[in-house]
Design an enzyme around this catalytic site. Structure first.
Site, PDB file in Angstrom:
ATOM      1  N   ALA A   1       0.857  -1.191   0.039  1.00 29.51           N
ATOM      2  CA  ALA A   1       0.128  -0.071  -0.046  1.00 29.51           C
ATOM      3  C   ALA A   1       0.781   1.228   0.055  1.00 29.51           C
ATOM      4  O   ALA A   1       0.312   2.483  -0.258  1.00 29.51           O
ATOM      5  CB  ALA A   1      -1.053  -0.161   1.160  1.00 29.51           C
ATOM      6  N   THR A   2       2.303   1.239   0.331  1.00 34.12           N
ATOM      7  CA  THR A   2       3.087   2.247   0.105  1.00 34.12           C
ATOM      8  C   THR A   2       3.580   2.430  -1.064  1.00 34.12           C
ATOM      9  O   THR A   2       4.690   3.537  -1.430  1.00 34.12           O
ATOM     10  CB  THR A   2       3.989   2.500   1.224  1.00 34.12           C
ATOM     11  N   GLY A   3       3.404   1.514  -1.951  1.00 34.38           N
ATOM     12  CA  GLY A   3       4.126   1.558  -3.364  1.00 34.38           C
ATOM     13  C   GLY A   3       3.450   2.443  -4.357  1.00 34.38           C
ATOM     14  O   GLY A   3       2.462   2.954  -4.427  1.00 34.38           O
TER      15      GLY A   3
ATOM     16  N   LEU B   1       2.008   1.628  -7.485  1.00 32.18           N
ATOM     17  CA  LEU B   1       0.946   1.175  -8.124  1.00 32.18           C
ATOM     18  C   LEU B   1      -0.263   1.781  -7.061  1.00 32.18           C
ATOM     19  O   LEU B   1      -1.430   2.385  -7.555  1.00 32.18           O
ATOM     20  CB  LEU B   1       0.973  -0.218  -8.239  1.00 32.18           C
ATOM     21  N   ALA B   2      -0.160   1.370  -6.047  1.00 29.10           N
ATOM     22  CA  ALA B   2      -1.231   1.677  -4.956  1.00 29.10           C
ATOM     23  C   ALA B   2      -1.491   3.277  -5.043  1.00 29.10           C
ATOM     24  O   ALA B   2      -2.720   3.749  -5.021  1.00 29.10           O
ATOM     25  CB  ALA B   2      -0.715   1.387  -3.521  1.00 29.10           C
TER      26      ALA B   2
ATOM     27  N   ARG C   1       5.503  -2.600   4.514  1.00 28.07           N
ATOM     28  CA  ARG C   1       6.603  -3.160   5.445  1.00 28.07           C
ATOM     29  C   ARG C   1       6.863  -1.911   6.652  1.00 28.07           C
ATOM     30  O   ARG C   1       6.878  -2.157   7.716  1.00 28.07           O
ATOM     31  CB  ARG C   1       7.697  -3.202   4.625  1.00 28.07           C
TER      32      ARG C   1
ATOM     33  N   ASP D   1      -5.045  -7.524 -16.200  1.00 23.24           N
ATOM     34  CA  ASP D   1      -4.173  -7.195 -17.488  1.00 23.24           C
ATOM     35  C   ASP D   1      -4.904  -5.701 -17.693  1.00 23.24           C
ATOM     36  O   ASP D   1      -5.865  -5.946 -18.063  1.00 23.24           O
ATOM     37  CB  ASP D   1      -4.642  -8.004 -18.640  1.00 23.24           C
ATOM     38  N   HIS D   2      -4.394  -4.740 -17.310  1.00 20.96           N
ATOM     39  CA  HIS D   2      -4.966  -3.331 -17.386  1.00 20.96           C
ATOM     40  C   HIS D   2      -5.619  -2.933 -18.914  1.00 20.96           C
ATOM     41  O   HIS D   2      -6.347  -2.148 -19.125  1.00 20.96           O
ATOM     42  CB  HIS D   2      -4.444  -2.480 -16.572  1.00 20.96           C
TER      43      HIS D   2
ATOM     44  N   HIS E   1      -0.818  -8.071 -22.829  1.00 23.11           N
ATOM     45  CA  HIS E   1      -1.656  -7.186 -23.416  1.00 23.11           C
ATOM     46  C   HIS E   1      -1.899  -7.429 -25.078  1.00 23.11           C
ATOM     47  O   HIS E   1      -3.045  -7.534 -25.356  1.00 23.11           O
ATOM     48  CB  HIS E   1      -1.080  -5.847 -23.336  1.00 23.11           C
TER      49      HIS E   1
ATOM     50  N   LYS F   1       9.470   0.734 -26.750  1.00 22.91           N
ATOM     51  CA  LYS F   1       9.897   2.166 -26.050  1.00 22.91           C
ATOM     52  C   LYS F   1      10.559   2.973 -26.910  1.00 22.91           C
ATOM     53  O   LYS F   1      11.382   2.483 -27.622  1.00 22.91           O
ATOM     54  CB  LYS F   1      10.440   1.698 -24.612  1.00 22.91           C
TER      55      LYS F   1
HETATM   56  P1  NAD Z   1       6.688  -0.568  -5.450  1.00 25.56           P
HETATM   57  O1  NAD Z   1       8.120  -1.116  -5.437  1.00 25.56           O
HETATM   58  O2  NAD Z   1       6.566   0.870  -5.729  1.00 25.56           O
HETATM   59  O3  NAD Z   1       5.949  -0.983  -3.951  1.00 25.56           O
HETATM   60  C1  NAD Z   1       6.095  -2.069  -3.440  1.00 25.56           C
HETATM   61  C2  NAD Z   1       5.375  -2.079  -1.964  1.00 25.56           C
HETATM   62  O4  NAD Z   1       5.635  -3.380  -1.591  1.00 25.56           O
HETATM   63  C3  NAD Z   1       5.684  -1.195  -1.300  1.00 25.56           C
HETATM   64  O5  NAD Z   1       4.252  -0.877  -0.408  1.00 25.56           O
HETATM   65  C4  NAD Z   1       6.415  -1.899  -0.047  1.00 25.56           C
HETATM   66  O6  NAD Z   1       6.514  -1.560   1.211  1.00 25.56           O
HETATM   67  C5  NAD Z   1       5.930  -3.543  -0.208  1.00 25.56           C
HETATM   68  N1  NAD Z   1       7.033  -4.203   0.300  1.00 25.56           N
HETATM   69  C6  NAD Z   1       8.061  -4.916  -0.413  1.00 25.56           C
HETATM   70  N2  NAD Z   1       8.812  -5.709   0.226  1.00 25.56           N
HETATM   71  C7  NAD Z   1       7.908  -5.863   1.256  1.00 25.56           C
HETATM   72  C8  NAD Z   1       7.936  -6.962   2.486  1.00 25.56           C
HETATM   73  N3  NAD Z   1       8.918  -7.791   2.266  1.00 25.56           N
HETATM   74  N4  NAD Z   1       6.852  -7.012   3.252  1.00 25.56           N
HETATM   75  C9  NAD Z   1       5.853  -6.197   3.078  1.00 25.56           C
HETATM   76  N5  NAD Z   1       5.960  -5.294   2.008  1.00 25.56           N
HETATM   77  C10 NAD Z   1       6.824  -5.099   1.256  1.00 25.56           C
HETATM   78  O7  NAD Z   1       6.055  -1.543  -6.664  1.00 25.56           O
HETATM   79  P2  NAD Z   1       4.845  -0.999  -7.495  1.00 25.56           P
HETATM   80  O8  NAD Z   1       5.430  -0.297  -8.780  1.00 25.56           O
HETATM   81  O9  NAD Z   1       3.822  -0.593  -6.825  1.00 25.56           O
HETATM   82  O10 NAD Z   1       4.250  -2.506  -8.264  1.00 25.56           O
HETATM   83  C11 NAD Z   1       3.832  -3.628  -7.474  1.00 25.56           C
HETATM   84  C12 NAD Z   1       3.204  -4.606  -8.405  1.00 25.56           C
HETATM   85  O11 NAD Z   1       2.367  -3.952  -9.433  1.00 25.56           O
HETATM   86  C13 NAD Z   1       4.389  -5.337  -9.013  1.00 25.56           C
HETATM   87  O12 NAD Z   1       4.136  -6.614  -9.314  1.00 25.56           O
HETATM   88  C14 NAD Z   1       4.433  -4.651 -10.385  1.00 25.56           C
HETATM   89  O13 NAD Z   1       4.914  -5.351 -11.578  1.00 25.56           O
HETATM   90  C15 NAD Z   1       2.902  -4.212 -10.694  1.00 25.56           C
HETATM   91  N6  NAD Z   1       2.613  -3.376 -11.616  1.00 25.56           N
HETATM   92  C16 NAD Z   1       2.957  -1.852 -11.126  1.00 25.56           C
HETATM   93  C17 NAD Z   1       2.665  -0.656 -12.158  1.00 25.56           C
HETATM   94  C18 NAD Z   1       2.976   0.421 -11.811  1.00 25.56           C
HETATM   95  O14 NAD Z   1       2.688   1.476 -12.522  1.00 25.56           O
HETATM   96  N7  NAD Z   1       3.711   0.875 -10.865  1.00 25.56           N
HETATM   97  C19 NAD Z   1       2.160  -1.126 -13.516  1.00 25.56           C
HETATM   98  C20 NAD Z   1       1.723  -2.524 -13.774  1.00 25.56           C
HETATM   99  C21 NAD Z   1       2.089  -3.506 -12.711  1.00 25.56           C
END
Ligand code: NAD
Length: 501
Positions: A16-18, A20-21, A49, A180-181, A243, A343
């Site tokens: 949730a801090t990442g 994508l979220a 985490r 698959d967005h 896709h 790309k």
């Molecule tokens: P990110 O690295 O920004 O975020 C990862 C998240 O996982 C963080 O909240 C982190 O705290 C958490 N995390 C990592 N290790 C952890 C652990 N050991 N315990 C608990 N939490 C932990 O990644 P993201 O870009 O948000 O991508 C997440 C997923 O979505 C991936 O599978 C990525 O391929 C997929 N995705 C992302 C996007 C995008 O636009 N960012 C697009 C398509 C797919």
């Protein structure tokens, strides 16, 4: 599918801090809330985490929505439904605490034991989390339990199978929603409607009338800070396996007997089964790989892929793929489906071009101009719409023909802004509608097709870089079509807006 009731649900977002979220999930949930499509019976537990208080987490959620939408009329109300749990993915105790928290919210928010687990984390955690969810009792609920899982789903068929086995120990196939967005995009969803709701296209939708189909998905952006991930993936795994093959399946499938997930999937699966395998030395003949070198885009100097952060300076990873697919069934025998994705290309654009065969005899031929073939162009992004390319009489004297375009653009309708893919997909999942998610059978067949190509590519060194940033890819991609007597329709000629010219 029509959804009538507002969902009652507890959503756990792992990661949730990442990125994508923050960029997609929170703003999409907020959109649903603003549109009154979420009831007050929803609650979100953000799991990651880092140590955060609920208040700090709510502030982050507010910030991400402010950035994405620029409006906030219901923000405080909305974020009061958000809570945070600091978590270690491999620690059972942490899952038990999470479960107690969830059981309490279930009572407080009347979510009736419905749980949606969204894995927005690196794929290496997917299996571990799914197994713990079951083992530590989080899936032991009286309502529905659904798992939304992000791409990539494995990096080849074997790893995808292993991952699937892990998540299947905790969830039934019907409860697994593989994102698959592209399947959430307005115009990708529109493929079915264009085909099956119009009397004029379906009778022509076959090898008697269509000469070839072209699917282009090009990006101006490079690999940015995703170098580490991209090095293990490349364009074939990142774009084609999911896709692009999904778009091929939607374009090529037979009409389903009903617009129900099972029926649609079963037709898509048949297309993927009919894809002619491309193996061994055929790979070099029918699939082209590329990697961007330095160049200029909009006047800005762009570094080569090999000079991007976290990329091997001798990288053999492809940032461009073009290919020629054949579907061995009665409808499509002999019609090439050309695909390309890359790309650092000249324009950001996803378009599908259906090129119809030439008419049997051209009465309007003259030395100056040959008739253009009819095209149906589906604009997926950034513009959304369709254009039909026809020939009509040139205004004035004589009976010469001139090309005209009939266009329909979504953006033209009262400034209508189509919902984000994630908004649609989250909404569908909450309602148990899996139509626009990928079934395991589709994942497995797609990997099977793609693995043949990556095995050959991985065992031979490519002459990279072989296209300049800001171009349309390597010249071999043009040769691929030229060998069949076709060429890629230039994106600039396929504009959506104009009505006539
Ligand atoms: P990110 O690295 O920004 O975020 C990862 C998240 O996982 C963080 O909240 C982190 O705290 C958490 N995390 C990592 N290790 C952890 C652990 N050991 N315990 C608990 N939490 C932990 O990644 P993201 O870009 O948000 O991508 C997440 C997923 O979505 C991936 O599978 C990525 O391929 C997929 N995705 C992302 C996007 C995008 O636009 N960012 C697009 C398509 C797919």
């Amino acid at each position: 599918m029509k959804h009538t009731e507002k969902p009652k649900v507890l959503i756990m977002i792992f990661g949730a801090t990442g990125d994508l979220a923050n960029r997609k999930l929170f703003p999409s949930l907020y959109q649903l809330y603003e549109k009154n499509q979420l009831s007050e019976h929803f609650v979100v537990i953000g799991v990651a985490r880092r140590a955060l208080t609920n208040e700090q987490f709510q502030e982050k959620v507010k910030k991400s929505i402010g950035n994405a939408n620029g409006k906030n009329s219901k923000l405080d109300e909305f974020t009061s439904h958000f809570y945070y749990h600091s978590h270690d993915v491999s620690d059972s105790n942490s899952y038990m605490v999470l479960n107690d928290l969830a059981n309490g919210f279930d009572q407080q928010y009347g979510t009736e034991g419905n749980r949606l687990f969204y894995l927005a984390m690196a794929p290496e955690f997917f299996g571990t989390i799914a197994v713990h969810l079951k083992q530590d009792g989080l899936t032991d609920v009286k309502g529905f339990k659904r798992l939304i899982i992000e791409k990539p789903f494995g990096r080849d068929l074997d790893s995808a199978k292993e991952l699937n086995q892990q998540i299947r120990t905790a969830f039934d196939e019907e409860d697994i929603y593989r994102i698959d967005h592209y399947l959430g995009k307005e115009m990708v969803q529109n493929i079915e409607v264009i085909r099956f709701a119009n009397a004029i296209f379906e009778p022509l939708w076959n090898n008697r009338y269509i000469s070839n189909i072209q699917i282009t998905s090009s990006e101006v952006l490079g690999v940015e800070e995703r170098g580490r991930y991209y090095e293990t993936s490349g364009a074939l795994r990142d774009m084609v396996q999911n896709h692009i093959l999904q778009i091929v399946a939607l374009l090529a499938m037979e009409p389903p007997i009903k617009l129900e997930p099972r029926e649609i999937r079963s037709e898509k699966v048949k297309v993927l089964r009919a894809l002619r395998p491309i193996q061994g030395n055929k790979v070099h003949k029918y699939f082209i790989r590329g990697q961007y070198g330095a160049g200029k885009i909009n006047g800005e100097a762009i570094p080569a892929y090999r000079n991007e952060p976290m990329v091997d300076p001798n990288s053999n990873t492809e940032t461009f793929v073009a290919g020629r697919l054949l579907i061995d069934n009665f409808r499509w025998a002999g019609v090439p489906f050309y695909i390309r994705t890359g790309k650092r290309m000249r324009t950001k654009s996803t378009k599908i071009v259906i090129q119809f065969k030439d008419i049997p005899m051209n009465l309007y031929y003259n030395a100056e101009q040959q008739l253009n073939p009819n095209l149906l162009v589906i604009h997926v992004q950034p513009e959304e719409g369709i254009t039909l390319h026809l020939n009509a009489k040139k205004t004035g004297q004589g009976i010469n023909a001139t090309p005209v375009k009939l266009s329909y653009a979504n953006s033209g309708i009262n400034g209508y802004n189509t919902p984000e893919s994630y908004e649609r997909l989250l909404y569908d999942c909450m309602h148990g509608d899996a139509t626009n998610f990928t079934h395991w059978d589709e994942v497995a067949l797609s990997w099977n097709f793609v693995d043949n190509i990556s095995h050959v590519w991985e065992s031979s060194i490519a002459h990279f870089p072989n296209y300049e940033s800001g171009t349309v890819g390597p010249k071999e991609s043009d040769i691929l079509l030229a060998k069949d007597g076709y060429y890629w329709w230039p994106i600039s000629e396929l504009e959506v807006e104009s009505n006539c010219n």
